[in-house]
Design a protein around this motif. Sequence first.
Motif, PDB file in Angstrom:
ATOM      1  N   TRP A 248      -8.839 -14.163  80.475  1.00 20.73           N
ATOM      2  CA  TRP A 248      -7.711 -13.258  80.283  1.00 20.73           C
ATOM      3  C   TRP A 248      -7.671 -12.142  81.323  1.00 20.73           C
ATOM      4  O   TRP A 248      -6.609 -11.547  81.546  1.00 20.73           O
ATOM      5  N   SER A 249      -8.786 -11.838  81.946  1.00 17.33           N
ATOM      6  CA  SER A 249      -8.798 -10.790  82.969  1.00 17.33           C
ATOM      7  C   SER A 249      -8.529 -11.336  84.368  1.00 17.33           C
ATOM      8  O   SER A 249      -8.397 -10.564  85.318  1.00 17.33           O
ATOM      9  N   GLN A 250      -8.431 -12.648  84.516  1.00 15.88           N
ATOM     10  CA  GLN A 250      -8.163 -13.244  85.825  1.00 15.88           C
ATOM     11  C   GLN A 250      -6.680 -13.121  86.160  1.00 15.88           C
ATOM     12  O   GLN A 250      -5.826 -13.521  85.363  1.00 15.88           O
ATOM     13  N   PRO A 251      -6.330 -12.550  87.295  1.00 22.73           N
ATOM     14  CA  PRO A 251      -4.915 -12.350  87.625  1.00 22.73           C
ATOM     15  C   PRO A 251      -4.125 -13.659  87.646  1.00 22.73           C
ATOM     16  O   PRO A 251      -4.593 -14.673  88.170  1.00 22.73           O
ATOM     17  N   TRP A 252      -2.957 -13.622  87.064  1.00 16.79           N
ATOM     18  CA  TRP A 252      -2.060 -14.776  87.091  1.00 16.79           C
ATOM     19  C   TRP A 252      -1.273 -14.777  88.386  1.00 16.79           C
ATOM     20  O   TRP A 252      -0.829 -13.739  88.855  1.00 16.79           O
ATOM     21  N   GLU A 253      -1.082 -15.951  88.955  1.00 15.07           N
ATOM     22  CA  GLU A 253      -0.276 -16.100  90.163  1.00 15.07           C
ATOM     23  C   GLU A 253       0.702 -17.243  89.971  1.00 15.07           C
ATOM     24  O   GLU A 253       0.384 -18.253  89.355  1.00 15.07           O
ATOM     25  N   GLY A 254       1.908 -17.071  90.507  1.00 10.16           N
ATOM     26  CA  GLY A 254       2.867 -18.162  90.528  1.00 10.16           C
ATOM     27  C   GLY A 254       3.755 -18.232  89.294  1.00 10.16           C
ATOM     28  O   GLY A 254       3.729 -17.365  88.417  1.00 10.16           O
ATOM     29  N   THR A 255       4.542 -19.303  89.237  1.00 10.03           N
ATOM     30  CA  THR A 255       5.522 -19.504  88.176  1.00 10.03           C
ATOM     31  C   THR A 255       4.848 -19.643  86.818  1.00 10.03           C
ATOM     32  O   THR A 255       3.792 -20.273  86.688  1.00 10.03           O
ATOM     33  N   VAL A 256       5.468 -19.050  85.809  1.00 10.20           N
ATOM     34  CA  VAL A 256       4.973 -19.145  84.433  1.00 10.20           C
ATOM     35  C   VAL A 256       5.722 -20.281  83.743  1.00 10.20           C
ATOM     36  O   VAL A 256       6.947 -20.223  83.586  1.00 10.20           O
ATOM     37  N   LYS A 257       4.990 -21.300  83.335  1.00  7.46           N
ATOM     38  CA  LYS A 257       5.617 -22.421  82.627  1.00  7.46           C
ATOM     39  C   LYS A 257       5.577 -22.153  81.121  1.00  7.46           C
ATOM     40  O   LYS A 257       5.342 -21.036  80.687  1.00  7.46           O
ATOM     41  N   SER A 258       5.790 -23.171  80.323  1.00  9.79           N
ATOM     42  CA  SER A 258       6.104 -22.961  78.904  1.00  9.79           C
ATOM     43  C   SER A 258       4.899 -22.749  77.992  1.00  9.79           C
ATOM     44  O   SER A 258       5.069 -22.363  76.835  1.00  9.79           O
ATOM     45  N   LYS A 259       3.697 -23.018  78.466  1.00 16.66           N
ATOM     46  CA  LYS A 259       2.519 -22.865  77.609  1.00 16.66           C
ATOM     47  C   LYS A 259       2.311 -21.398  77.244  1.00 16.66           C
ATOM     48  O   LYS A 259       2.440 -20.510  78.095  1.00 16.66           O
ATOM     49  N   GLY A 260       1.944 -21.143  76.007  1.00 17.38           N
ATOM     50  CA  GLY A 260       1.796 -19.776  75.550  1.00 17.38           C
ATOM     51  C   GLY A 260       0.762 -18.977  76.315  1.00 17.38           C
ATOM     52  O   GLY A 260       0.989 -17.808  76.646  1.00 17.38           O
ATOM     53  N   TRP A 261      -0.352 -19.591  76.639  1.00 15.88           N
ATOM     54  CA  TRP A 261      -1.405 -18.856  77.338  1.00 15.88           C
ATOM     55  C   TRP A 261      -0.956 -18.424  78.736  1.00 15.88           C
ATOM     56  O   TRP A 261      -1.437 -17.413  79.257  1.00 15.88           O
ATOM     57  N   MET A 262      -0.014 -19.157  79.310  1.00 18.66           N
ATOM     58  CA  MET A 262       0.482 -18.779  80.634  1.00 18.66           C
ATOM     59  C   MET A 262       1.284 -17.480  80.563  1.00 18.66           C
ATOM     60  O   MET A 262       1.085 -16.566  81.377  1.00 18.66           O
ATOM     61  N   SER A 263       2.193 -17.385  79.598  1.00 17.85           N
ATOM     62  CA  SER A 263       2.974 -16.161  79.437  1.00 17.85           C
ATOM     63  C   SER A 263       2.077 -14.966  79.145  1.00 17.85           C
ATOM     64  O   SER A 263       2.292 -13.868  79.668  1.00 17.85           O
ATOM     65  N   VAL A 264       1.071 -15.182  78.311  1.00 19.28           N
ATOM     66  CA  VAL A 264       0.176 -14.086  77.948  1.00 19.28           C
ATOM     67  C   VAL A 264      -0.670 -13.660  79.143  1.00 19.28           C
ATOM     68  O   VAL A 264      -0.817 -12.460  79.414  1.00 19.28           O
ATOM     69  N   ARG A 265      -1.200 -14.624  79.884  1.00 19.60           N
ATOM     70  CA  ARG A 265      -1.986 -14.284  81.078  1.00 19.60           C
ATOM     71  C   ARG A 265      -1.142 -13.489  82.075  1.00 19.60           C
ATOM     72  O   ARG A 265      -1.612 -12.503  82.664  1.00 19.60           O
ATOM     73  N   ALA A 266       0.083 -13.911  82.290  1.00 17.52           N
ATOM     74  CA  ALA A 266       0.955 -13.204  83.224  1.00 17.52           C
ATOM     75  C   ALA A 266       1.261 -11.800  82.720  1.00 17.52           C
ATOM     76  O   ALA A 266       1.274 -10.833  83.502  1.00 17.52           O
ATOM     77  N   ALA A 267       1.494 -11.661  81.416  1.00 21.03           N
ATOM     78  CA  ALA A 267       1.783 -10.343  80.842  1.00 21.03           C
ATOM     79  C   ALA A 267       0.587  -9.409  81.004  1.00 21.03           C
ATOM     80  O   ALA A 267       0.752  -8.227  81.347  1.00 21.03           O
ATOM     81  N   ILE A 268      -0.618  -9.907  80.766  1.00 16.57           N
ATOM     82  CA  ILE A 268      -1.834  -9.091  80.934  1.00 16.57           C
ATOM     83  C   ILE A 268      -1.950  -8.634  82.379  1.00 16.57           C
ATOM     84  O   ILE A 268      -2.216  -7.457  82.665  1.00 16.57           O
ATOM     85  N   THR A 269      -1.750  -9.556  83.309  1.00 14.13           N
ATOM     86  CA  THR A 269      -1.833  -9.232  84.738  1.00 14.13           C
ATOM     87  C   THR A 269      -0.864  -8.113  85.090  1.00 14.13           C
ATOM     88  O   THR A 269      -1.224  -7.139  85.764  1.00 14.13           O
TER      89      THR A 269
END
Length: 277
Positions: A183-204
């Motif tokens: 969860w502390s690893q920065p998200w990069e790139g397009t956010v697809k539909s999986k829930g963990w992707m949206s959350v990771r991007a939001a945390i970043t």
Amino acid sequence: MLLELAIGDAYGAGFEYANEMSADNDLSQYFKHPRHQLTPGSYTDDTQMSIAIAEVIVAQLPWTPEVLANSFVKTFKRDPREGYASRFYQFLLEIPDGKEFLAKIRPDSDKSGAAMRAAPIGIYRTPEKVIEAATIQAAITHNTPDGIDAAVVAALMSHYFIYRLGPKHKLGQFLEGYVSGNWSQPWEGTVKSKGWMSVRAAITAVMRNDSMSELLQDCIAFTGDVDTVAAIALGAGSCSEEITQDIPSHLVTDLENGPYGRDYLIELDKQLMTVYG
């Protein structure tokens, strides 16, 4: 919380999976999506389902699947709106109550639906209570490991800031102490539909921005499922002392203001923040 969440949702709705809109991300107005019919300034299912969660908390109703499902159905039927996945929208039109909702739903999704509505749960007093409540509500529709984890983390984000549990730059570290994942690893790139992707991007986005205006633009800049990213991030960011609350005034005044619009969200926010305060 709910007002900012709705602004993020409504602003992001004009950019969801619409990469061609990226150059317009200047916070100057709510934008019309090139392929959807939603009126600019209208929020979507992210906000409506968050309202359903918040109303159960404010009313201090039993936190059971049937009570929560009843709230999902009631909140939709009094104010049907676009933004839901087409099959889920049709499902909500056809069922009469929470009991039938639970009987007919297929709760096997790992997408973002359970996470997008979880921010109000952060008001509960302890991380353990937040985790329990977020898990129960997530399992109604997203009873998968990733679906539940995403919802729990989204709820813990707002909890972390509401109760001043640490500095913003340690948010990811805090979340990793309760839910396994990067969860502390920065998200990069397009956010697809999986829930963990949206959350990771939001945390970043929350961790690297110090104002709500920058936070909102950063959420949209990811591209993809950005209304959900913005809803999760702004819901949490609105509770942080380290984030300047500078959402442009026109995004507040131009947010829809029907029976369950801006003024309703402001009042529900007040009630939510005093329930356990």
